[in-house]
Design a protein around this motif. Sequence first.
Motif, PDB file in Angstrom:
ATOM      1  N   PHE A 102       3.181  29.238  40.789  1.00 25.24           N
ATOM      2  CA  PHE A 102       3.398  27.959  40.090  1.00 25.24           C
ATOM      3  C   PHE A 102       2.370  26.907  40.510  1.00 25.24           C
ATOM      4  N   ILE A 103       1.169  27.373  40.833  1.00 26.32           N
ATOM      5  CA  ILE A 103       0.156  26.432  41.322  1.00 26.32           C
ATOM      6  C   ILE A 103      -0.396  25.587  40.174  1.00 26.32           C
ATOM      7  N   HIS A 104      -0.360  24.267  40.363  1.00 28.11           N
ATOM      8  CA  HIS A 104      -1.104  23.364  39.481  1.00 28.11           C
ATOM      9  C   HIS A 104      -2.365  23.019  40.277  1.00 28.11           C
ATOM     10  N   THR A 105      -3.481  23.579  39.897  1.00 31.59           N
ATOM     11  CA  THR A 105      -4.706  23.322  40.668  1.00 31.59           C
ATOM     12  C   THR A 105      -5.111  21.863  40.507  1.00 31.59           C
ATOM     13  N   PRO A 106      -5.358  21.185  41.621  1.00 33.96           N
ATOM     14  CA  PRO A 106      -5.730  19.770  41.499  1.00 33.96           C
ATOM     15  C   PRO A 106      -7.174  19.627  41.024  1.00 33.96           C
ATOM     16  N   PRO A 107      -7.512  18.474  40.451  1.00 37.47           N
ATOM     17  CA  PRO A 107      -8.925  18.209  40.183  1.00 37.47           C
ATOM     18  C   PRO A 107      -9.671  18.311  41.510  1.00 37.47           C
ATOM     19  N   GLN A 108     -10.864  18.879  41.495  1.00 30.00           N
ATOM     20  CA  GLN A 108     -11.569  19.142  42.754  1.00 30.00           C
ATOM     21  C   GLN A 108     -12.276  17.916  43.302  1.00 30.00           C
ATOM     22  N   THR A 109     -12.414  16.898  42.472  1.00 34.58           N
ATOM     23  CA  THR A 109     -13.034  15.647  42.941  1.00 34.58           C
ATOM     24  C   THR A 109     -12.197  14.488  42.436  1.00 34.58           C
ATOM     25  N   SER A 110     -12.452  13.309  42.988  1.00 32.94           N
ATOM     26  CA  SER A 110     -11.722  12.138  42.503  1.00 32.94           C
ATOM     27  C   SER A 110     -12.702  11.058  42.075  1.00 32.94           C
ATOM     28  N   ASP A 111     -12.188  10.131  41.271  1.00 31.96           N
ATOM     29  CA  ASP A 111     -13.029   9.049  40.755  1.00 31.96           C
ATOM     30  C   ASP A 111     -12.954   7.803  41.624  1.00 31.96           C
TER      31      ASP A 111
END
Length: 545
Positions: free
Chosen positions: A331-340
């Motif tokens: 059930f992994i929701h992969t996070p965005p790999q970078t942030s703004d």
Amino acid sequence: RVRHHKWEVKYEYKSPDCFKKLSISINGKTPGPTIVAQQGDTIIVEVKNSLMTENLAIHWHGIRQIGTPWADGTEGITQCPVVPGDTFVYKFVVDRPGTYLYHAHYGMQRQAGLQGMIKVLVPNGIVEPFSYDHDRNILLTDWYHKSTYEQAAGLASLPFVWVGEPQSILIHGKGRFNCSAPSTDATLCNATLPQCTPFTLTVVPGNTYRLRIGSLTALAALSFEIEGHNMTVVEADGHYVEPFVVQNLFIYSGETYSVLIKADQDPTRNYWASTKVVSRNSATPNGLGIFNYYPNHPRRRPPTIPPVGPRWDEVAPRVAQSVAIKSHKNFIHTPPQTSDRVIVMLNTQNRVNGFMRWSVNNVSFNMPHTPYLIALKHNLLHTFEQTPPPDNYDHENYDIFNVAKNVNATTSNSIYRLKFNTTVDIILQNANTLNPNNSETHPWHLHGHDFWVLGYGNGKFNQSIDPKNYNLVNPIMKNTIPVHPYGWTALRFRADNPGVWAFHCHIESHFFMGMGVVFEEGIEKVGKLPTSIMGCGESKRFHRP
Ligand SMILES: O=C1O[C@H]([C@@H](O)CO)C(O)=C1O
């Protein structure tokens, strides 16, 4: 399916721990009724305020309110308070299965008892990644004998009057104060009342129970255990966890967990359920209940001494549990790999004009008179301060391990405006309080979103090193997270839910003393606001009864 509830909220004398106190009930009960629904259902709660002289607002904790930001129930942020005699209708969709909470979000009203649980079941035919025979829920709270008003007035006074440690810990509304303690008013305390018989959970030997455990304590961080039984943690704040086994579960205000417990011990006796205050040096007695093996008498005292629980001052096992919580592998929701954008939030206890306050980056939060959602949607920007709060603190010079050199902070009701659909990192940075060698645990709760928990660390967060160790593979998503003493916690979320959302310490008195911030995102995408949320401050002119 639409689930319709009619609630009447009023003050009543209750004795949940044998001590008579004016408590807020919903349809006569505190904790209030558990809302049970299935994923995708619409919940309608018609709340009648029968408190006579007190406003109210109810927050649906963990429900993201996608498309209905006006139903979040945060007074001053998403709505005006509901005045006595009025009925307010909350309508929202429960879009995900899991264990959630509801509670008052007006002043410190929650701790008078206006709180309960929400259980959202999976749709028919959907199988969860674990199995059990029975589904039970338990709300943990702490309980004070002084009224909310007495406490709030003390916190806002010079000299400062601290609320102190709670008198009791309640397991689903039941506790036991020692009525024969010396200074106890015997006319108010009655140890033989049926109301304060211990909480009992009856189990059938050999069966497996899913216990949905939520905490809505005003102050206390808790450890919960069932004597002699392991618990497998399977859900946190509505997300499936890669299962792990604990003997005691640490739980902070605003969190929910599901654990599986198998009734696999000697069935000829009962066992203790026990909750203990951790993280504060508290004299509050452990909350005790009975884990009752059928067919033993449900109130038969276990033959053993109740478990003492973990040491209050050992931080390592609590950090270890925090770190152990990962998303279930399917059930992994992969996070965005970078942030703004990265917002570092230094948590401090301060003085403002001599008053005791809590701050983020030296700004202590004040609630405006016109709720932000209305102010922003209707362009009433003069109703709150427009200079945004800072995205950081003075990294170089601030010593998080000692009492600040300058303990004074400022107050503001300004907010963080987030660019819609961007990815935002929040670093919660803990520090010393105004007392030497003391740093407290703060559970932070985000409205309107779940966030990914990227990591925890000790000491001062280092922007050039620590992000390299973020868990970007299988982080759990949550809505409430602790920042441990002298530590930091890193979160990431997508600013993709049009509305205005609070992010605050879930300790009732700390938010009251300014420990919170507000985010706005996509206000232009918010639909037409219902006039029922209006009527206060400058929103008076839009109110049509
Ligand atoms: O806000 C708080 O005030 C007290 C203490 O620091 C001053 O009495 C305490 O423990 C808090 O969490």
